[in-house]
Design a protein around this motif. Sequence first.
Motif, short mmCIF file in Angstrom:
data_model
loop_
_atom_site.label_atom_id
_atom_site.label_comp_id
_atom_site.label_asym_id
_atom_site.label_seq_id
_atom_site.Cartn_x
_atom_site.Cartn_y
_atom_site.Cartn_z
N ASN A 54 0.94 4.75 -10.95
CA ASN A 54 2.25 5.21 -10.51
C ASN A 54 3.17 5.46 -11.71
O ASN A 54 3.97 6.38 -11.69
N ARG A 55 3.05 4.66 -12.72
CA ARG A 55 3.83 4.80 -13.95
C ARG A 55 5.34 4.83 -13.68
O ARG A 55 6.11 5.48 -14.38
N CYS A 56 5.75 4.12 -12.63
CA CYS A 56 7.18 4.09 -12.28
C CYS A 56 7.86 2.95 -13.01
O CYS A 56 7.21 2.08 -13.58
N ALA B 201 0.84 -1.20 0.00
CA ALA B 201 0.00 0.00 0.00
C ALA B 201 0.87 1.25 0.00
O ALA B 201 0.60 2.23 -0.71
N ALA B 202 1.96 1.21 0.77
CA ALA B 202 2.84 2.38 0.85
C ALA B 202 3.45 2.68 -0.51
O ALA B 202 3.57 3.84 -0.91
N ILE B 203 3.79 1.66 -1.26
CA ILE B 203 4.38 1.89 -2.58
C ILE B 203 3.36 2.54 -3.50
O ILE B 203 3.65 3.53 -4.19
N LEU B 204 2.15 1.97 -3.50
CA LEU B 204 1.15 2.51 -4.40
C LEU B 204 0.85 3.96 -4.06
O LEU B 204 0.53 4.77 -4.93
N ALA B 205 0.97 4.29 -2.78
CA ALA B 205 0.68 5.66 -2.37
C ALA B 205 1.84 6.60 -2.70
O ALA B 205 1.63 7.80 -2.91
N GLN B 206 3.06 6.08 -2.75
CA GLN B 206 4.21 7.00 -2.77
C GLN B 206 5.04 6.99 -4.06
O GLN B 206 5.76 7.96 -4.32
N ALA B 207 5.01 5.91 -4.81
CA ALA B 207 5.92 5.83 -5.97
C ALA B 207 5.52 6.86 -7.02
O ALA B 207 4.34 7.04 -7.32
N THR B 208 6.52 7.54 -7.59
CA THR B 208 6.27 8.53 -8.64
C THR B 208 6.82 8.01 -9.96
O THR B 208 7.43 6.94 -10.00
N GLU B 209 6.67 8.81 -11.00
CA GLU B 209 7.18 8.39 -12.30
C GLU B 209 8.69 8.24 -12.32
O GLU B 209 9.26 7.63 -13.20
N ARG B 210 9.35 8.84 -11.33
CA ARG B 210 10.82 8.74 -11.29
C ARG B 210 11.29 7.68 -10.30
O ARG B 210 12.48 7.56 -10.04
N SER B 211 10.34 6.94 -9.73
CA SER B 211 10.74 5.93 -8.74
C SER B 211 11.12 4.62 -9.41
O SER B 211 10.77 4.39 -10.57
#
Length: 871
Positions: A730-732, A689-699
């Motif tokens: 997230n598109r990371c 859940a934390a990843i889905l909430a926090q990852a950005t396109e640059r992650s």
Amino acid sequence: MARTTNENGGGGANVTPMMAQYHALKAEAQDCLLFYRMGDFFELFFDDAKIASACLDIALTSRGDGVPMCGVPAHSAEGYLARLIKAGHRVAIADQTETPAEAKKRGGSKALVGRAIVRVVTAGTLTEEALLDARAANWLVALAEAGGQIGLAAADISTGRFELAAIPAGSLDAELARLGAAETIAADGFAFAPADAISQDPRAFDSTAGEARLKALFGVATLDSFGGFGRAELAAAAGLLAYLDRAGQGKLPFLQPPARRHPADHMLIDAATRDSLELTQAQGGGRKGSLLDAVDRTVTGAGARMLAADIGAPLAERLVIEARLDLVTRFVDDGGLRESIRTNLKAAPDIGRAIGRLVAGRGSPRDLGLLRDGLDEAHGLHERLLRLGDRPALLDQLLPQMRGHGALIDLLTRALVPQPPIDTAQGGYIAEGYDPALDDLRGQGGEGRRAIAALEARYREATGITSLKIRHNGVLGYHIEVQAKHADPLMRPESGFTHRQTLAGVVRFNAPDLHEQALRVGQAGAHALAAEAAHLEELVAAALACKTAIAATADALARLDVAAGLAERAIEGHWCRPAFAEEPCFEVEGGRHPVVEAAVTATGERFVANDCQLLPDRRLWLVTGPNMGGKSTFLRQNALIAVLAQAGGYVPAASARLGLVDRLFSRVGASDNLARGRSTFMVEMVETAAILAQATERSLVILDEVGRGTSTYDGLAIAWAVVEAVHDINRCRCLFATHYHELTRLAERLDALSLHHVRAREWKGDLVLLHELADGPADRSYGIAVAKLAGLPPAVLGRAQSVLAKLESGRAATGGIAAGLDDLPLFAAAAAAPPPPVDPLREALDAILPDALSPRDALDALYRLKTLAEG
Ligand code: ADP
């Protein structure tokens, strides 16, 4: 050793003056254990004694009045302190502030020796060499909240490093994980405090007081030159300084001017990712098996500490990374330079920690000696590097930090003996020729000692006792010793000898001229000691006057060590310099996992290098293949390459071209975490859940078998949805390893997702894992072949084979567990679907706890439910 003193400690029900003093000190010590000095021991009483005796495995005794007590010898207290601190305790040390003789002089024969808490020892406030790990930083962290922001103050007082930062709540976990604090404190009631934080009075976290304190501490009228801190940072600094004040009882340790940290300067890596990637610590605890351990070729403690910090906090700004890499490249290209710098650094002592101890008031002549040698080494290196043509920019920045200590080096060289001792009690650390008066005193002492030696011969001649000796001990001082059988003539009053002591086989005497010479030696010695102590004080003051510059030199040496060490590692492993790109790509050719590679090659096998190519329109790789096929290794090696590259190091690959990563996430499906003893599936989901909430396109995200912690259907469903969300929302950049073969169907619908597998082959009925990545999905799961590899009995394997055949024929008939998934709407549409309507009857039913109801309540509830149902 005197375990008891003549202080009146007993006394039944009456509280003796000593116990009153103890209780007052214990009240001051609050929740710390109190080490109460009595003679040559530190004693603990009451519950403190019980805790310490259990933790230290020492005898618990009790005083006459039944009070439990235990004690440790003062001279070896450090070892015991270390164990208590390691076990999570904090210790207040109450020492004697006067000698028993001074107390008697002051208050008569019954006077109580004065005592005071001189120091509070906690995990975050250590400076003792013996209690610290030379290759790891030791952070004390204070957290506060002001003006809607979280302030973080961190100090490593063993080297004076001091940082302040304002942190968004979402990054706090990553920042704390980066620091790995030995001790964290927070204002009582602070909402985001980690579980192990120690609560402090919120009044200590006052930003206005913090600002005033910082200004006074660094002698500045404004803090702007340090970075212009906000309220939250100042409040955290106030709490930190108040805690340090208490630990040192008013004596503040070494703090360099605070450096302002911006979380955005670094790749954010949360605690779960650090654990999973084993960046600086292996999962079993300890350094061995971690990335740090596999990379570290530094030759100094300070270099090792800096490398750990670098790997723990990779940079996010390309220019700074390239500057570090330029220096590494220079050392890669010039092997002779690298070798000689490393040889010089190896010989350089840890000046950062030496100055830390001196500032904390726990320095010794040895620390001054370390400074002298370390600064001299820095000076030599400076000269050497200055002659270098075409210097990298970072080196030009470091060079000025390494010089300018000429006067101090000169002073310490003249003043100190080559190997000054830690203990000052015996003197002898100030060099000859530094102070003529001291030399004179030593001369007198020497003459006295020679005269005493001459007396021995004279006495032998006068008495005719050839075995007569002049000896020295702490109680009698100089004395004459003869065997008992020769003592009689010396006992006579006219003999000129005075009897001092009779022991089993020997009798000891004094004589007037011996007394006179002994007095001369003693006086000269005492004066010499006093003179040395005065010099020591001056020398320490001279060193402290340069403390900030010395810390800067220590940092410069550490940076050189890190760069040369990384170069050494790169050469050793044929690593390459990473290149950086603007777009969020991740292209690695021939990538390797440094830890697994070392393990594999140690067994004589070959590690297979693999490529990885994530691009904006092919940013999600789904990796399938048999267990033990190398999926996890592949995922992790790429995450580690990102970390190493942004830490400013070369990477284990033939080539690497990377777009900077702002946040790195790594999650491993629950069953791999079983050893950590948590509710594993829950943890897996919280972390996902934390990843889905926090990852950005640059992650960069690596997900290893996410969803496997639950039943097949749930797991597949969750994994399916997570892949869709990562792809669409997230598109990371993401590497996703899974054994759910069904997920490969996603490739048909998700444009940027591509399929890959680790290759395996069955050869003469045996499975051969090739550990090689190839395009496309795996043809099958090879589960039974892996089981065979693992040594499952043939009968069980045979049975499994027939069960599998049955299942597979069932799958062919029904379309398998993923049947029907093709009809699913796309993620975005599904996610936007309205939540199911609320059913009041079901909610009311859910709220009923039958076990808690009396028959009467149950009947009432039933009536309520019926009314609800009738609507
Ligand atoms: P999986 O995640 O597919 O179950 P792992 O990545 O855990 O597999 O790898 C299992 C073992 O295979 C590793 O412990 C290592 O010994 C070996 N291995 C993995 N990758 C490679 C590789 N690229 N070359 C050689 N051996 C490897």
